[in-house]
Design an enzyme around this catalytic site. Structure first.
Site, PDB file in Angstrom:
ATOM      1  N   GLU A 157      35.291  36.687  36.142  1.00  0.00           N
ATOM      2  CA  GLU A 157      35.874  37.878  36.769  1.00  0.00           C
ATOM      3  C   GLU A 157      37.364  37.618  36.934  1.00  0.00           C
ATOM      4  OE1 GLU A 157      34.122  39.275  40.483  1.00  0.00           O
ATOM      5  OE2 GLU A 157      36.105  39.798  41.220  1.00  0.00           O
ATOM      6  N   GLU A 162      44.265  42.443  44.434  1.00  0.00           N
ATOM      7  CA  GLU A 162      43.466  42.869  45.582  1.00  0.00           C
ATOM      8  C   GLU A 162      44.347  42.782  46.821  1.00  0.00           C
ATOM      9  OE1 GLU A 162      38.979  41.627  45.465  1.00  0.00           O
ATOM     10  OE2 GLU A 162      40.194  39.899  44.878  1.00  0.00           O
TER      11      GLU A 162
END
Length: 313
Positions: A157, A162
């Site tokens: 991933e 974020e």
């Protein structure tokens, strides 16, 4: 974006000079400028589920013009305080059953390019303005188009950007930020062995002058090469990671009880893009001031454009 059942968090990144990657051509090989008044179905899938991302997030992702909208050249993904109901699991989950549903207290928007646009290596640039408020969790990230090496995180991933709880009181261990508003964004890799022995490594970044990423648009960039992945904000390099080699730390993929996979796995096969705004959960809901400040809703992430370029080195 998935963070539960961690084995460890290690900051195995370099912040030193990294050779600037060269573009093969100046024009993107794939892009969305959001110039229409609706989301392009040839490029994006709209997710509908109440799974909570594996992080106990509090939202249902729904197909609603209030949570996913395009206007004036900007995509808006918005989390609202409203009860939502949908499939308990996403279509990609082995337990998916459209007749099995769940209900949650928030609704939001999440889109992905799975089976429509996937890339192995390249430069990824996204110009975005982030939401603020305790409990907000915007994400710009990537997952494998197929789990070549096994289930998460063995196939990897990549989190391009974020941020959690922007504007809430910072909980940074650095005393110089005590009591100040949260302004960090994060770039992270997830890899290794299945939970609970999964690993994630990454580094936070702050804009100069302690500006908030929620106060304006910024360009979040990832340069992904065979032996190097680098993160930038507005052209400033802040983190680089490398594959694991003998005697060094770095990314790897390894089935439980077996030898480590070779050839720079798992970051050597096609990944697609995801954009979403989550609410609460095991990260945003458990740090800073904790929980969700409902007075700060709606949480909206605005995306001006997404561009993908081919790298030549």
């Amino acid at each position: 974006m998935k963070r539960t059942s961690y084995f460890c968090l290690a900051i195995l990144v370099s912040t030193g000079a990294s050779a600037q990657s060269k573009l093969c051509i100046q024009d993107p090989i794939w892009q969305d400028e959001f110039s229409d008044e609706t989301l392009d179905p040839e490029k994006w899938n709209i997710e509908q589920n109440c799974w909570g991302g594996g992080n106990h997030e509090l939202q249902c992702y729904v197909n609603d013009k209030r949570t996913i909208s395009v206007a004036n050249g900007v995509l808006s993904l918005t989390a609202l305080k409203e009860q939502g109901t949908g499939p308990t699991f996403p279509k990609s989950h082995p337990s998916y059953d459209p007749t099995q549903t769940s209900t949650k207290s928030f609704i939001s928007g999440r889109i992905n390019s799975k089976s429509k646009a996937a890339f192995t290596y390249g430069r990824f640039e996204i110009r975005a303005k982030l939401p603020q408020g305790q409990g907000s969790w915007p994400a710009i990230w990537m997952l494998p188009d197929e789990n070549r090496y096994g289930p998460w995180p063995e196939s990897g991933e990549i989190d391009i950007m974020e941020a959690v709880n922007l504007g809430a009181r910072s909980d940074d261990n650095d005393a110089s930020y005590e009591g100040k508003p949260e302004t960090r964004v994060h770039g992270t890799l997830h890899y290794g062995t299945r939970p609970p022995k999964n690993v994630y490594t990454g580094k936070p970044y702050r804009l100069d002058d302690e500006r908030s990423p929620s106060s304006g648009f910024h360009v979040y960039r990832l340069d992904w090469k065979k032996d190097e992945i680098s993160w930038y904000v507005d052209g400033v390099l802040y983190s680089t990671q490398y594959p694991k080699t003998t005697g060094s730390d770095g990314w790897f993929s390894q089935p439980e009880g077996n030898t480590r996979r070779p050839d720079n796995a798992p970051f050597n096969h096609p990944f697609h893009l995801l954009l979403n705004v989550a609410v609460g959960g095991d990260w945003a809901g458990k740090v800073n001031e904790k929980g969700v400040d409902e007075s700060k809703l709606p949480f909206t992430m605005q995306i001006d454009w997404v561009r993908v370029y081919e790298l030549c080195d």
